[in-house]
Design a protein around this motif. Structure first.
Motif, PDB file in Angstrom:
ATOM      1  N   TYR A  16       0.849  -1.195   0.000  1.00  0.00           N
ATOM      2  CA  TYR A  16       0.000   0.000   0.000  1.00  0.00           C
ATOM      3  C   TYR A  16       0.880   1.239   0.000  1.00  0.00           C
ATOM      4  N   CYS A  19      -1.701   8.100  -0.322  1.00  0.00           N
ATOM      5  CA  CYS A  19      -2.209   8.899  -1.438  1.00  0.00           C
ATOM      6  C   CYS A  19      -1.999  10.383  -1.129  1.00  0.00           C
ATOM      7  N   LEU A  26      -3.609   3.560  -0.595  1.00  0.00           N
ATOM      8  CA  LEU A  26      -4.208   2.779  -1.680  1.00  0.00           C
ATOM      9  C   LEU A  26      -3.364   1.547  -1.969  1.00  0.00           C
ATOM     10  N   MET A  28      -1.178  -0.659  -4.226  1.00  0.00           N
ATOM     11  CA  MET A  28      -0.367  -0.188  -5.348  1.00  0.00           C
ATOM     12  C   MET A  28      -0.900  -0.694  -6.692  1.00  0.00           C
ATOM     13  N   SER A  30      -4.712  -1.280  -8.282  1.00  0.00           N
ATOM     14  CA  SER A  30      -6.166  -1.144  -8.099  1.00  0.00           C
ATOM     15  C   SER A  30      -6.868  -1.743  -9.308  1.00  0.00           C
ATOM     16  N   ILE A  58      -6.440  -6.164  -2.893  1.00  0.00           N
ATOM     17  CA  ILE A  58      -6.863  -5.001  -3.689  1.00  0.00           C
ATOM     18  C   ILE A  58      -8.181  -4.504  -3.102  1.00  0.00           C
ATOM     19  N   ILE A 221      -3.529   8.120  -9.407  1.00  0.00           N
ATOM     20  CA  ILE A 221      -3.766   6.724  -9.781  1.00  0.00           C
ATOM     21  C   ILE A 221      -3.799   6.711 -11.300  1.00  0.00           C
ATOM     22  N   SER A 294       0.523   6.859  -6.687  1.00  0.00           N
ATOM     23  CA  SER A 294       0.008   6.146  -5.511  1.00  0.00           C
ATOM     24  C   SER A 294      -0.420   4.739  -5.861  1.00  0.00           C
ATOM     25  N   SER A 295      -1.010   4.577  -7.056  1.00  0.00           N
ATOM     26  CA  SER A 295      -1.557   3.277  -7.445  1.00  0.00           C
ATOM     27  C   SER A 295      -1.618   3.189  -8.966  1.00  0.00           C
TER      28      SER A 295
END
Length: 332
Positions: A16, A19, A26, A28, A30, A58, A221, A294-295
């Motif tokens: 994770y 964010c 989040l 990593m 999604s 997730i 993201i 972030s993701s």
């Protein structure tokens, strides 16, 4: 009613990342529901993908009003699966939706008016069977509607309890900075930007978007990390029958898979092999080398693709010479 029991060790399987400067971490990786969750798709396969995602830690599922096809069907199908499988785990999930693209006929079903955004979210919540979403995005900039109106609508949406945080998608850096200023003055929890970004689509860097997000304390993201499948082993020998590029009316057109693209992909694949990764895994890891990402949002049609993407997290480090080689190939 299904008797889905998520795996107890799910949170040990995922990494994770915070964010921006928020309290939210989040996963990593999604899961995006842009494709493969519409009425044209197999609901049991969609369910299996969602279960596999959650079993692997997730926690973030990303939707939009127009995902399908047809429009609205991804949210409706997600709502069915949520009610049966995930309702008791609602507080472990980050569920997002968006509005900004054409959704219904007439002048109030598109872009960024207060009327459209609030009506669209009400429809999305009904389709998904939710009281609120965790993040609600304005999906794209609206050149005609004042930014103050659009951001004011996002602010009201949070104050009405229909979203916990807000975000924007596809906004350039300058407009993002203006949006952040307006939302800060309103006291609205602006969490995140969702841009298109991959090894082969670098507008985020050219626009200095990540610097802008960092300055505003926002996370990001990124979507289309595999350039609609180009950054996988699918097109190493050209266009295979039945692939996304082979189908009419898809976002990935045949003429984009040029001999030059195939050559680039083949060279990148050699670097990935030397790293003991698939090309897709290397493409995901390449994005996550920057902590301001972030993701990474992945869309999959098969469980194996999802597991392959998650395994990218096992090897995120790059040597300087690997990065140099990648740049050389991409700049051809």
């Amino acid at each position: 009613m299904n008797n889905y029991q998520p795996k107890e060790d799910r949170y040990t399987k995922m990494k994770y990342r915070r964010c921006g400067k928020s309290g939210i971490q989040l996963p990593m990786i999604s899961l995006g529901l842009w494709h493969n969750f519409g009425d044209v798709d197999d609901l049991d396969n969609s369910r299996a993908i969602l279960r596999t995602a959650f079993d692997n830690g997730i926690t973030h599922f990303d939707l939009a009003n127009n995902y399908g096809p047809p429009y609205g069907s991804a949210e409706k199908n997600f709502g069915k699966i949520f009610a049966e499988d995930f309702k008791s785990y609602r507080d472990e999930l980050i569920i997002s939706s968006k509005a900004g693209y054409d959704m219904w006929p007439g002048p109030y079903g598109n872009f960024g008016s207060r009327k459209y955004l609030i009506a669209s979210l009400d429809q999305s919540l009904k389709r998904m069977g939710l009281d609120y979403v965790d993040v609600f995005y304005h999906h794209r900039p609206d050149p005609e509607t004042p930014l103050e109106e659009t951001m004011g609508a996002l602010d009201q949406i949070v104050r009405s309890g229909k979203a916990l945080y807000v975000g924007v998608s596809n906004y350039p850096a300058d407009r993002t900075a203006k949006a952040a200023k307006i939302l800060k003055e309103l006291g609205t929890p602006f969490l995140i930007h969702q841009p298109k970004y991959s090894m082969m689509d670098r507008w985020v860097e050219e626009d200095n978007l990540l610097d802008t997000l960092e300055n505003a304390g926002l996370g990001s993201i990124v979507f289309s990390p595999l350039q609609q499948g180009i950054l996988t082993d699918k097109y190493l020998k050209g266009i295979p029958k039945g692939s996304r590029a082979d189908k009419e009316g898809t976002y990935l057109q045949k003429d984009r898979i040029t001999p030059e693209i195939v050559n680039t992909v083949q060279q990148l694949n050699e670097i990935a092999k030397d790293r003991n990764q698939s090309l897709a895994q290397m493409a995901v890891a390449w994005l996550l080398k920057d902590n301001r990402v972030s993701s990474v949002l992945v869309g999959v049609s098969k469980i194996k693709q999802l597991e392959d993407n998650i395994a990218a997290l096992d090897h995120l480090e790059f040597k300087a010479e690997e990065l140099e080689k990648i740049e050389k190939i991409l700049n051809g």
